[in-house]
Design an enzyme around this catalytic site. Structure first.
Site, short mmCIF file in Angstrom:
data_model
loop_
_atom_site.label_atom_id
_atom_site.label_comp_id
_atom_site.label_asym_id
_atom_site.label_seq_id
_atom_site.Cartn_x
_atom_site.Cartn_y
_atom_site.Cartn_z
N LYS A 95 0.83 -1.21 0.00
CA LYS A 95 0.00 0.00 0.00
C LYS A 95 0.86 1.26 0.00
O LYS A 95 0.62 2.20 -0.76
CB LYS A 95 -0.91 0.00 1.23
N CYS A 140 -0.45 0.75 6.24
CA CYS A 140 -0.69 -0.06 7.44
C CYS A 140 -1.47 -1.32 7.06
O CYS A 140 -2.24 -1.33 6.11
CB CYS A 140 -1.53 0.71 8.46
N ASP A 141 -1.27 -2.35 7.84
CA ASP A 141 -2.13 -3.52 7.73
C ASP A 141 -2.15 -4.23 9.08
O ASP A 141 -1.19 -4.17 9.85
CB ASP A 141 -1.66 -4.49 6.65
N GLN A 142 -3.28 -4.85 9.35
CA GLN A 142 -3.44 -5.56 10.61
C GLN A 142 -4.14 -6.88 10.34
O GLN A 142 -5.16 -6.93 9.66
CB GLN A 142 -4.27 -4.72 11.58
N ALA A 188 1.24 -4.02 11.25
CA ALA A 188 2.41 -3.57 10.51
C ALA A 188 2.21 -2.16 9.98
O ALA A 188 1.11 -1.78 9.59
CB ALA A 188 2.69 -4.52 9.35
#
Length: 198
Positions: free
Chosen positions: A59, A74-76, A111
């Site tokens: 992203k 961001c990623d979760q 992250a």
């Protein structure tokens, strides 16, 4: 040095966390095919935390290739005994997620990657551990019916800032990270870049 901050995300909660902390950021949705990326990662048995990091980078880099400034991706992902959980697809799926999480501890692999000029310049992985109390079917039904569709925008089908606080017996990790943004290390990095006052 550019002080422009871009959040490569459509997440309202991440934007709100940044704004409340005094960080002005433009938001641009990266339009990444997350399902295809996850399918590829999972086909190669990639660890859940590495999947989250790869998606955050995807992203961030995508937007950074065409936009100036520091681009935050961001990623979760939720990991229960190594099994990845995505956002529920509907309310029945949300119920199933809560039933699986009931009485167990899980990790939120959270992250964040900052890119500049199309290249990652900073990464952070935070891993809060959350323990869900034993939930009755009656509680799950009432909880899902009360909150409804907003549950579909969060991994784990919970919203810690609201009624979701009732799901847990223990949380090891910071509040901001659970909302999807490891804010404190991010602010520290922005200070080193001169974006925020030290």
């Amino acid at each position: 040095m550019s002080h422009r901050i871009v959040l490569a995300s459509g997440s309202q909660s991440r934007r709100a966390v940044l704004a409340a902390a005094g960080v002005e950021a433009e938001t641009i949705k990266p339009n990444v095919d997350e399902d295809a990326a996850k399918a590829s990662f999972r086909a190669s048995d990639m660890k859940v935390r590495d999947q989250a990091m790869q998606l955050a980078e995807l992203k961030s880099v995508k937007i950074s290739m065409r936009e100036q400034g520091l681009v935050i991706g961001c990623d979760q992902m939720l990991s229960l005994d190594g099994e990845p959980f995505d956002k529920p697809i509907d309310l029945d799926d949300a119920r199933n997620h809560l039933k699986k999480l009931s009485g167990k501890s899980h990790i939120l692999e959270t992250a964040i990657v900052i890119s500049e000029n199309g290249k990652p310049v900073w990464r952070n992985l935070a891993r809060p551990k959350l323990t869900v109390r034993k939930l009755s079917d009656e509680f799950i039904d009432t909880y899902v019916d009360t909150i409804g569709d907003p549950l579909l925008s969060t991994v784990g089908a919970y919203q810690l800032e609201g009624l979701g606080a009732q799901l847990f017996t223990r949380i090891d990790g910071d509040y901001f990270t659970i909302l999807g943004l490891p804010l404190l290390p991010l602010l520290d990095y922005l200070r080193t870049r001169g974006v925020l006052m030290s």
